[in-house]
Design an enzyme around this catalytic site. Structure first.
Site, mmCIF file in Angstrom:
data_model
loop_
_atom_site.group_PDB
_atom_site.id
_atom_site.type_symbol
_atom_site.label_atom_id
_atom_site.label_comp_id
_atom_site.label_asym_id
_atom_site.label_seq_id
_atom_site.Cartn_x
_atom_site.Cartn_y
_atom_site.Cartn_z
ATOM 1 N N ASP A 483 14.941 7.557 -2.726
ATOM 2 C CA ASP A 483 15.994 7.893 -3.684
ATOM 3 C C ASP A 483 16.740 9.170 -3.345
ATOM 4 O OD1 ASP A 483 15.940 5.860 -5.532
ATOM 5 O OD2 ASP A 483 14.390 6.785 -6.766
HETATM 6 C C1 GLC Z 1 10.023 7.367 -6.942
HETATM 7 C C2 GLC Z 1 10.838 6.198 -7.438
HETATM 8 C C3 GLC Z 1 10.972 5.120 -6.397
HETATM 9 C C4 GLC Z 1 11.414 5.707 -5.088
HETATM 10 C C5 GLC Z 1 10.524 6.852 -4.662
HETATM 11 C C6 GLC Z 1 11.000 7.532 -3.413
HETATM 12 O O1 GLC Z 1 8.680 7.013 -6.845
HETATM 13 O O2 GLC Z 1 10.271 5.647 -8.607
HETATM 14 O O3 GLC Z 1 11.899 4.151 -6.831
HETATM 15 O O4 GLC Z 1 11.400 4.699 -4.146
HETATM 16 O O5 GLC Z 1 10.451 7.812 -5.681
HETATM 17 O O6 GLC Z 1 12.178 8.246 -3.623
HETATM 18 C C1 GLC Z 2 14.169 12.122 -7.956
HETATM 19 C C2 GLC Z 2 12.790 12.126 -7.324
HETATM 20 C C3 GLC Z 2 12.423 10.778 -6.815
HETATM 21 C C4 GLC Z 2 12.627 9.745 -7.884
HETATM 22 C C5 GLC Z 2 14.013 9.846 -8.529
HETATM 23 C C6 GLC Z 2 14.106 8.913 -9.693
HETATM 24 O O1 GLC Z 2 15.130 11.820 -7.011
HETATM 25 O O2 GLC Z 2 12.686 13.057 -6.277
HETATM 26 O O3 GLC Z 2 11.091 10.781 -6.386
HETATM 27 O O4 GLC Z 2 12.489 8.484 -7.334
HETATM 28 O O5 GLC Z 2 14.248 11.152 -8.948
HETATM 29 O O6 GLC Z 2 15.341 8.894 -10.274
#
Ligand code: GLC
Ligand code: GLC
Length: 812
Positions: A483
């Site tokens: 993300d």
């Molecule tokens: C969080 C989110 C997931 C994403 C991950 C890596 O665990 O829930 O959707 O893939 O972060 O950013």
């Molecule tokens: C932030 C976090 C990530 C998560 C995301 C969810 O980017 O670092 O881990 O998946 O929020 O919106």
């Protein structure tokens, strides 16, 4: 250092001190009524939706840590204490908390009085039951008072924590006998209330927080409790609570038991009232009467345990490794069920008011619970697919209550569509139920444009296939699985969302990781085409997959020489390459491309995994990238916003460690696969609980990487895709019992010294009793014997006419 121990026979983790490094919690409830409960009785309760229908209040990120719960106080002379230590924090002579599967038990002992609490949510009712037993272990008669305390949340937890100008005037309650009713907003548009009751006559009660606590006091020194007398206050506005007082005499050796029930009740609109502004309590009374004796509570508890016996019998292993047995048979599967119930909504780190259900998160969670509850998995797949758009893209999140896509965050995450194939394929491989593919499923919840689920998968694949960038790799969009790799965002102002700011999607930024997914799930989609008799389509899909395979291995596209490139940014520059100054290598494409089989025959797979070991490995797990970003890179986004070593910036993001471990099994390196498995495995990290800090019985999302000050420290426990992926890894790849479309395949990949083992697996109604003779071999099946007859290959032919099947696998 440990703060407790596993009791495998009872499927419990036994916490020996209330002063754990962080609150160590458990989840109660399996359908619609849920509670979070910490080892000091903190936590909260909600019905269906942690944001919209929250029964009790919790204060996140407050001091002292873990504020609010469902508390019992015991006043014995001048001494006031709690069986779970908090909130008075009176030192106990003995303390124990046992977190079990869907229940928690507490024991506190002080000055010869023993208080034991068992708390659980029954299988079929919307309530939490707490049985409190007090025993006089001293030689003198004891006159004690018992007090209960919960603080009501005014239903919408978000509004409850912000809109004080209104909320301080809306609170309303009723009291009848020992039952305290919370009925805020029931006069107008709510048809539901909550009740907290005890199965004994009470000496007094309180329903107004200020009367119970006293002005400027807190739950650690409630004035009415200290005075030994609740005040029978009736809340009017402000903060309604429920507190009971029981005055109890205990002869030496005597025990008394009380059942407290906290329940959620909904009335039909036409049947809301008993009389003018007096709520209809009939359904509440009917419910309370189901739990008004110890015998009834014990029976409900037995029913809960029986339900779990059944679930946890679907996959069990018996190996010489206790830690593996413990994780596979109990805790890993339990966590998978919790992620099914909660997605990413309510934990001690997810406030329950933020994210709904994630499209990619929910699809991946499915991989871990589909064998446990296939019917509900089926329903979940349809719900998820219903939020897909006609062109194959998907809403990134949806609300569990409305099941509608969430337009605040919208769409545009390049990986989302392919995860739908992953979840659906897992469901069909598990159940053999291909009828799901014919199910009519709406797009964006609009039934008028519904198409069979198969068409949804076709558009998922098609979308990624047709949205490529300059290197013919899939476009990343707002981000892919990571993300925080926001390659189109370019945000420069604080507060802007990295994921949705600016154009967010663009025609240049590409993801090698999605390329790996395309190979893995493209192949699974092709298999589904074959299953449907669509052989021409299958061939076309496989041709696209083969082409992608080449692109991934092309040193002008996906291959960097020693490992896979991570992505191309919106300027067309490499991300995760030896040419970069920071962030030269990322874990995700190494794990995913190799587990998809890319480079397996030609050596790149092995090279990529060796590079992972060389550059990303630590004793606490494999880091997401190296070197960490030390400055903010506008063109990369949130990934470079975290201080080095945390979260996506070079943290150990546990979710993708199993990808590497699975990848190792694909190339047959059982020793290394297991080494990676062990590093983040709770049963192993238990020994370093003072460093790791989160619960030693479940996975957390992130462990601080080597660049961080607190290297090895876990964060964000419970709600993480790590649960599903580690279960897939250990059960399907390391132990090797993998459901295919045609039946179970057994092809383990274990460390050389793992020893023989046995797996019992209930699969499509048949019980398989599988014994593996390992022979010191890491991978390779020499012989597969099914009910005495030799079978070629690794797949046990599925035969529905049999109830039990004996399987012998000889590795070699
Ligand atoms: C969080 C989110 C997931 C994403 C991950 C890596 O665990 O829930 O959707 O893939 O972060 O950013
Ligand atoms: C932030 C976090 C990530 C998560 C995301 C969810 O980017 O670092 O881990 O998946 O929020 O919106």
């Amino acid at each position: 250092m440990k703060f407790g121990h596993f009791d495998d026979e009872h499927r419990e983790y036994v916490i020996e001190t209330p002063k754990t490094p962080l609150p160590w919690i458990n989840y109660l409830g399996s359908k619609e009524f849920f509670s979070l409960i910490s080892n000091t009785c903190g936590g909260y309760t909600f019905y269906k939706d942690a944001k919209l229908l929250r029964l009790t209040r919790y204060r996140y990120n407050d001091v002292p840590m873990d504020i609010n719960g469902k508390y019992f106080y015991i006043k014995d002379g001048d001494c006031v204490w709690n069986p779970g230590w908090k909130p008075t924090q009176t030192e106990l002579d003995e303390y124990e908390c046992r977190h079990g599967i869907g229940y928690s038990k507490f024991k506190g002992v002080k000055k010869g009085v023993r208080a034991e609490v068992l708390t659980f949510v029954p299988v079929n009712d919307n309530c939490e039951v707490s049985k409190l037993v007090v025993t006089n272990d001293s030689s003198e008669e004891k006159n004690i008072s018992i007090f209960s305390y919960v603080e009501w949340c005014l239903w919408n937890a978000d509004d409850d924590s912000r809109n004080f100008q209104r909320n301080f005037s809306t609170g309303e309650v009723e009291v009848k006998g020992s039952a305290i009713y919370h009925k805020t907003e029931y006069r107008e548009r709510r048809n539901h209330y909550a009740v907290y009751s005890v199965n004994a006559p009470i000496a007094a009660f309180d329903t107004a927080r200020d009367s119970f606590l006293g002005l400027y006091h807190y739950a650690g020194d409630p004035e009415a409790v200290m005075n030994g007398k609740l005040t029978n206050s009736m809340a009017s506005g402000w903060s309604p609570i429920a507190a009971h007082q029981l005055d109890v005499t205990l002869k030496p050796g005597e025990s008394k038991s009380y059942v407290f029930v906290l329940a959620y009740i909904e009335n039909p609109v036409e049947d809301k009232w008993e009389s003018h502004n007096v709520i209809n309590k009939k359904p509440a009374e009917a419910l309370l009467s189901k739990y008004d004796t110890d015998a009834k509570v014990d029976a409900a508890f037995a029913e809960l345990n029986a339900q779990w016996d059944k679930l946890l019998n679907i996959y069990t292993v018996d190996s010489s490794n206790d830690k593996v047995n413990r994780m596979v048979n109990i805790w890993n599967q339990y966590q998978c069920m919790v992620t099914f119930n909660m997605s990413r909504s309510a934990s001690y780190y997810e406030s329950g008011i933020g994210r709904g259900m994630g499209f990619r998160d929910s699809c991946q969670d499915l991989l871990g619970f589909v064998h446990l509850i296939p019917d509900r998995a089926r329903e979940r797949i349809i719900d998820i697919a219903s939020t897909q758009f006609e062109d194959g893209r998907a809403y990134h999140q949806y609300q569990p209550l409305t099941k509608k896509g969430n337009s605040d965050i919208g769409s545009g995450f390049g990986d989302d569509p392919l995860w739908l194939i992953a979840g659906t394929s897992a469901y069909i491989r598990e159940t053999g139920d291909a009828t799901i593919l014919d199910e009519m499923v709406p797009f964006d919840n609009d039934m008028s444009v519904a198409q069979p689920l198969m068409e949804h998968l076709r558009r998922s694949f098609g979308y990624v296939d047709t949205h490529r960038g300059p290197h013919n790799l899939p476009l990343i969009g707002r981000a892919d699985w990571n993300d925080c790799l926001n390659l189109n965002c370019h945000s420069t102002q604080p507060g802007e969302s990295f994921q949705t700011f600016g154009p967010s999607e663009g025609p240049v930024a590409e993801s090698v990781f999605i390329g790996g997914m395309f190979v893995k799930y493209g192949n699974e989609y092709a298999d589904l085409c074959d299953l449907k008799g669509l052989n021409e389509e299958a061939a076309k899909v496989r041709a696209s997959v083969e082409e992608m395979n080449k692109i991934l291995l092309d040193s002008n596209a996906g291959w960097d020489g020693e490992w896979f490139v991570r992505a191309y940014d919106s300027y067309g520059n490499k991300v995760g390459s030896k040419d970069c100054e920071e962030g030269k290598i990322y874990i995700e494409p190494q794990g995913f491309c190799v587990l998809a089989g890319v480079g397996k025959e030609t050596g790149e797979a092995e090279k990529a995994l060796d590079s992972v070991k060389k550059h990303l490995d630590t004793k606490y797990g494999v880091m997401i990238l190296q070197p960490a970003y030390t400055v903010y890179h506008e063109e990369l986004g949130e990934v470079s916003s975290y201080p080095p070593g945390y979260k996506e910036n070079a943290g150990i993001f546990c979710h993708n460690n199993p990808w590497v471990s699975i990848a190792e099994t694909v190339i047959g390196r059982g020793d290394r696969a297991f080494e990676v498995y062990k590093k983040t495995c709770p049963a192993y990290t238990e020994e370093i609980s003072e460093i790791h800090r989160t619960e030693p019985y479940i996975y957390c999302q992130m462990v601080a990487g080597a660049d961080a000050k607190f290297h090895g420290e876990g964060k964000n426990s419970w709600l993480t895709g790590t649960a599903a992926w580690t279960f897939v890894n250990i059960s399907q790849y390391i132990l090797g019992v993998y459901p295919t479309l045609k039946g179970l395949s057994v092809d383990p990949c274990v460390p050389a010294d793992f020893g023989d083992f046995n797996v019992k697996r209930v699969y499509r109604g048949v019980e398989y009793d599988i014994t593996v003779k390992q022979n010191g071999v890491q991978k390779g099946v020499k012989e597969l014997i099914v009910d005495g007859a030799k079978v070629e290959g690794t797949v046990i032919p599925y035969d529905a006419s049999k109830k039990t099947v004996k399987v012998e696998v000889v590795m070699g």
